[in-house]
Design a protein around this motif. Structure first.
Motif, PDB file in Angstrom:
ATOM      1  N   GLN A   1       0.823  -1.208   0.000  1.00 55.25           N
ATOM      2  CA  GLN A   1       0.000   0.000   0.000  1.00 55.25           C
ATOM      3  C   GLN A   1       0.859   1.261   0.000  1.00 55.25           C
ATOM      4  O   GLN A   1       0.510   2.258  -0.652  1.00 55.25           O
ATOM      5  CB  GLN A   1      -0.948  -0.028   1.197  1.00 55.25           C
ATOM      6  N   ALA A   2       1.988   1.218   0.700  1.00 58.84           N
ATOM      7  CA  ALA A   2       2.909   2.358   0.686  1.00 58.84           C
ATOM      8  C   ALA A   2       3.509   2.536  -0.708  1.00 58.84           C
ATOM      9  O   ALA A   2       3.678   3.673  -1.194  1.00 58.84           O
ATOM     10  CB  ALA A   2       4.012   2.151   1.720  1.00 58.84           C
ATOM     11  N   HIS A   3       3.839   1.434  -1.369  1.00 55.53           N
ATOM     12  CA  HIS A   3       4.369   1.511  -2.726  1.00 55.53           C
ATOM     13  C   HIS A   3       3.331   2.090  -3.687  1.00 55.53           C
ATOM     14  O   HIS A   3       3.658   2.933  -4.543  1.00 55.53           O
ATOM     15  CB  HIS A   3       4.796   0.117  -3.198  1.00 55.53           C
ATOM     16  N   ALA A   4       2.081   1.656  -3.568  1.00 57.71           N
ATOM     17  CA  ALA A   4       1.025   2.184  -4.430  1.00 57.71           C
ATOM     18  C   ALA A   4       0.828   3.679  -4.195  1.00 57.71           C
ATOM     19  O   ALA A   4       0.683   4.463  -5.148  1.00 57.71           O
ATOM     20  CB  ALA A   4      -0.284   1.436  -4.181  1.00 57.71           C
ATOM     21  N   ALA A   5       0.847   4.085  -2.945  1.00 55.06           N
ATOM     22  CA  ALA A   5       0.686   5.512  -2.617  1.00 55.06           C
ATOM     23  C   ALA A   5       1.825   6.335  -3.193  1.00 55.06           C
ATOM     24  O   ALA A   5       1.622   7.455  -3.675  1.00 55.06           O
ATOM     25  CB  ALA A   5       0.604   5.689  -1.108  1.00 55.06           C
ATOM     26  N   SER A   6       3.040   5.786  -3.165  1.00 56.08           N
ATOM     27  CA  SER A   6       4.187   6.524  -3.706  1.00 56.08           C
ATOM     28  C   SER A   6       4.091   6.665  -5.223  1.00 56.08           C
ATOM     29  O   SER A   6       4.469   7.691  -5.789  1.00 56.08           O
ATOM     30  CB  SER A   6       5.498   5.847  -3.311  1.00 56.08           C
ATOM     31  N   LYS A   7       3.568   5.638  -5.894  1.00 56.48           N
ATOM     32  CA  LYS A   7       3.391   5.719  -7.348  1.00 56.48           C
ATOM     33  C   LYS A   7       2.329   6.755  -7.697  1.00 56.48           C
ATOM     34  O   LYS A   7       2.473   7.516  -8.661  1.00 56.48           O
ATOM     35  CB  LYS A   7       2.998   4.350  -7.914  1.00 56.48           C
ATOM     36  N   TRP A   8       1.259   6.773  -6.934  1.00 61.85           N
ATOM     37  CA  TRP A   8       0.209   7.768  -7.169  1.00 61.85           C
ATOM     38  C   TRP A   8       0.752   9.175  -6.942  1.00 61.85           C
ATOM     39  O   TRP A   8       0.451  10.088  -7.707  1.00 61.85           O
ATOM     40  CB  TRP A   8      -0.981   7.477  -6.273  1.00 61.85           C
ATOM     41  N   ALA A   9       1.568   9.370  -5.913  1.00 56.26           N
ATOM     42  CA  ALA A   9       2.168  10.679  -5.659  1.00 56.26           C
ATOM     43  C   ALA A   9       3.101  11.092  -6.800  1.00 56.26           C
ATOM     44  O   ALA A   9       3.126  12.272  -7.203  1.00 56.26           O
ATOM     45  CB  ALA A   9       2.941  10.652  -4.335  1.00 56.26           C
ATOM     46  N   GLU A  10       3.841  10.133  -7.327  1.00 52.57           N
ATOM     47  CA  GLU A  10       4.730  10.424  -8.459  1.00 52.57           C
ATOM     48  C   GLU A  10       3.928  10.826  -9.687  1.00 52.57           C
ATOM     49  O   GLU A  10       4.284  11.759 -10.414  1.00 52.57           O
ATOM     50  CB  GLU A  10       5.581   9.188  -8.766  1.00 52.57           C
ATOM     51  N   MET A  11       2.835  10.136  -9.917  1.00 60.02           N
ATOM     52  CA  MET A  11       1.987  10.448 -11.067  1.00 60.02           C
ATOM     53  C   MET A  11       1.351  11.829 -10.960  1.00 60.02           C
ATOM     54  O   MET A  11       1.298  12.588 -11.927  1.00 60.02           O
ATOM     55  CB  MET A  11       0.900   9.394 -11.206  1.00 60.02           C
ATOM     56  N   THR A  12       0.870  12.168  -9.777  1.00 57.03           N
ATOM     57  CA  THR A  12       0.150  13.429  -9.618  1.00 57.03           C
ATOM     58  C   THR A  12       1.075  14.631  -9.491  1.00 57.03           C
ATOM     59  O   THR A  12       0.612  15.751  -9.291  1.00 57.03           O
ATOM     60  CB  THR A  12      -0.803  13.368  -8.411  1.00 57.03           C
ATOM     61  N   ALA A  13       2.369  14.394  -9.643  1.00 59.15           N
ATOM     62  CA  ALA A  13       3.314  15.507  -9.767  1.00 59.15           C
ATOM     63  C   ALA A  13       3.434  15.934 -11.231  1.00 59.15           C
ATOM     64  O   ALA A  13       4.105  16.916 -11.541  1.00 59.15           O
ATOM     65  CB  ALA A  13       4.678  15.107  -9.224  1.00 59.15           C
ATOM     66  N   VAL A  14       2.765  15.196 -12.139  1.00 63.84           N
ATOM     67  CA  VAL A  14       2.837  15.433 -13.579  1.00 63.84           C
ATOM     68  C   VAL A  14       1.498  15.945 -14.078  1.00 63.84           C
ATOM     69  O   VAL A  14       0.448  15.422 -13.701  1.00 63.84           O
ATOM     70  CB  VAL A  14       3.198  14.115 -14.310  1.00 63.84           C
ATOM     71  N   GLU A  15       1.534  16.976 -14.935  1.00 63.83           N
ATOM     72  CA  GLU A  15       0.293  17.433 -15.580  1.00 63.83           C
ATOM     73  C   GLU A  15      -0.095  16.466 -16.693  1.00 63.83           C
ATOM     74  O   GLU A  15       0.767  15.905 -17.359  1.00 63.83           O
ATOM     75  CB  GLU A  15       0.483  18.843 -16.170  1.00 63.83           C
ATOM     76  N   PRO A  16      -1.403  16.253 -16.889  1.00 66.72           N
ATOM     77  CA  PRO A  16      -2.536  16.941 -16.280  1.00 66.72           C
ATOM     78  C   PRO A  16      -3.041  16.299 -14.990  1.00 66.72           C
ATOM     79  O   PRO A  16      -4.064  16.724 -14.446  1.00 66.72           O
ATOM     80  CB  PRO A  16      -3.610  16.841 -17.358  1.00 66.72           C
ATOM     81  N   PHE A  17      -2.339  15.263 -14.479  1.00 63.08           N
ATOM     82  CA  PHE A  17      -2.824  14.562 -13.290  1.00 63.08           C
ATOM     83  C   PHE A  17      -2.794  15.444 -12.049  1.00 63.08           C
ATOM     84  O   PHE A  17      -3.624  15.273 -11.157  1.00 63.08           O
ATOM     85  CB  PHE A  17      -2.014  13.292 -13.057  1.00 63.08           C
ATOM     86  N   SER A  18      -1.856  16.378 -11.994  1.00 62.67           N
ATOM     87  CA  SER A  18      -1.810  17.262 -10.824  1.00 62.67           C
ATOM     88  C   SER A  18      -3.035  18.166 -10.773  1.00 62.67           C
ATOM     89  O   SER A  18      -3.613  18.392  -9.704  1.00 62.67           O
ATOM     90  CB  SER A  18      -0.519  18.093 -10.833  1.00 62.67           C
ATOM     91  N   THR A  19      -3.464  18.668 -11.923  1.00 63.66           N
ATOM     92  CA  THR A  19      -4.654  19.521 -11.974  1.00 63.66           C
ATOM     93  C   THR A  19      -5.932  18.716 -11.767  1.00 63.66           C
ATOM     94  O   THR A  19      -6.857  19.158 -11.076  1.00 63.66           O
ATOM     95  CB  THR A  19      -4.731  20.261 -13.321  1.00 63.66           C
ATOM     96  N   TYR A  20      -5.965  17.512 -12.338  1.00 63.42           N
ATOM     97  CA  TYR A  20      -7.192  16.714 -12.322  1.00 63.42           C
ATOM     98  C   TYR A  20      -7.083  15.494 -11.419  1.00 63.42           C
ATOM     99  O   TYR A  20      -7.709  14.453 -11.673  1.00 63.42           O
ATOM    100  CB  TYR A  20      -7.529  16.279 -13.753  1.00 63.42           C
ATOM    101  N   LYS A  21      -6.347  15.632 -10.353  1.00 68.98           N
ATOM    102  CA  LYS A  21      -6.153  14.519  -9.417  1.00 68.98           C
ATOM    103  C   LYS A  21      -7.476  13.933  -8.946  1.00 68.98           C
ATOM    104  O   LYS A  21      -7.627  12.709  -8.798  1.00 68.98           O
ATOM    105  CB  LYS A  21      -5.338  15.002  -8.217  1.00 68.98           C
ATOM    106  N   ASN A  22      -8.437  14.787  -8.718  1.00 66.38           N
ATOM    107  CA  ASN A  22      -9.711  14.332  -8.159  1.00 66.38           C
ATOM    108  C   ASN A  22     -10.681  13.794  -9.210  1.00 66.38           C
ATOM    109  O   ASN A  22     -11.840  13.509  -8.904  1.00 66.38           O
ATOM    110  CB  ASN A  22     -10.353  15.468  -7.369  1.00 66.38           C
TER     111      ASN A  22
END
Length: 328
Positions: free
Chosen positions: A103-124
């Motif tokens: 679960q920590a690994h999955a959370a870290s991948k999601w954090a890495e992804m949402t540092a990139v546009e357009p995922f940072s803007t549209y995270k939700n």
């Protein structure tokens, strides 16, 4: 400017489920492949370069017993699946004592992804699910060296088809586990390893692999979402290959030169000459869709060509349109 989405984060939920018909946990190294059964996958190198290879399709023998129970945990849930993109992480090589690590690994991948546009803007605009698959042994095959074999639920392993960083998985088993989530748009199989590696199963659709414990492997997922969400083509090429087909449907490759794009008011003609987030300006650069000649891409080096880069303007536009089309 894209209009912001309303934040609607919910309390994470755990959904207990039991799989009774999946393949038994097994070693990837021992999996047979029927003659003529192959699939094309993307291989990701530590320097960010990408190539496509054709490999034998990985098979798992029929299960002599039921697979272990699995649970589904919401890392992020922001709305109904009909109005969200559902990203599903499944783990391999994580024992019952290592589910928190998965679960920590999955959370870290999601954090890495949402540092990139357009995922940072549209995270939700995403629901993110974690399917807590329990393996009998910790780790994946051929890690840290070739010849290491482990009994795991998804049969993941490095050195697939003799390629060190190619981290393969049995896609059918991965999809079966992922189907336990309330919705599935993209499946990411995380192997319990710190070694850089991954794979993209473009032909099979919607499955990518990445090393759970590697700090850079989340870029694999960003690239794969470019395919599955934005219908974007690859922008890299193979030497000495020439494209001779019709105009591709993908927004980010074309058989037309910059002058022809302009004269015909085709695809990204309105973006020509504009600065792009991945560097340089939008033009028509030869090479793309895994061909070296006869086809053009919009920018010199976006994430659809090299991991670690950003989406170019055309990629960003396609991804944003895809998100808004589903989320409203």
């Amino acid at each position: 400017m894209p209009r912001p989405l309303r934040l609607a984060l919910l309390v994470p939920v755990v959904i207990p489920v039991v799989i009774a018909s999946l393949a038994t946990p097994t070693s990837a190294a021992a999996e047979p492949s029927p003659p003529g059964s192959t699939e094309r996958v993307e291989v990701f190198s530590p320097d960010g370069t990408i190539q496509q290879v054709e490999i034998p399709k990985r098979q798992v023998p029929p299960a002599p017993r039921a697979a272990p129970a699995a649970t589904v945990t919401a890392l992020q849930q922001t709305g109904p699946s009909s109005q969200r993109f559902d990203l599903v992480f499944v783990g391999d090589g994580y024992t019952s004592a290592e589910i928190a690590t998965f679960q920590a690994h999955a959370a870290s991948k999601w954090a890495e992804m949402t540092a990139v546009e357009p995922f940072s803007t549209y995270k939700n605009s995403f629901n993110v699910w974690m399917v807590n698959v329990v393996s009998s042994q910790s780790g994946v095959d051929n890690d840290p060296t070739q010849g290491v074999s482990r009994n795991t639920a998804l049969g993941m392993g490095f050195w697939c088809s003799g390629i060190e960083r190619l981290l393969c998985v049995n896609t059918a088993t991965a999809k079966s586990y992922a189907a336990l989530a309330p919705g599935v748009d993209q499946v990411v199989a995380l192997g319990n390893s710190t070694k850089y590696g991954g794979a993209g199963y473009g032909a099979g659709g919607g499955v990518a692999t990445a090393s759970g414990g590697n700090a850079s492997s989340g870029q694999v997922v960003v690239h794969e979402l470019g395919h599955s969400m934005g219908n974007l083509a690859d922008e890299y090429s193979t030497l000495n290959t020439t494209y001779n087909g019709g105009e591709p449907s993908a927004a980010n490759v074309s058989k037309y030169t910059a002058a022809q794009l302009t004269s015909g008011r085709r695809k990204w003609y309105q973006y020509l000459g504009q600065a792009t987030p991945d560097g340089g300006v939008i033009g028509a650069y030869q090479g793309g869709a895994d061909y070296a000649y006869g086809i053009y891409r919009p920018s010199e080096n976006s994430i659809m060509r090299t991991l670690g880069k950003k989406f170019n303007l055309i990629g960003l536009d396609a991804m944003t349109k895809a998100i808004l089309a589903k989320t409203g």
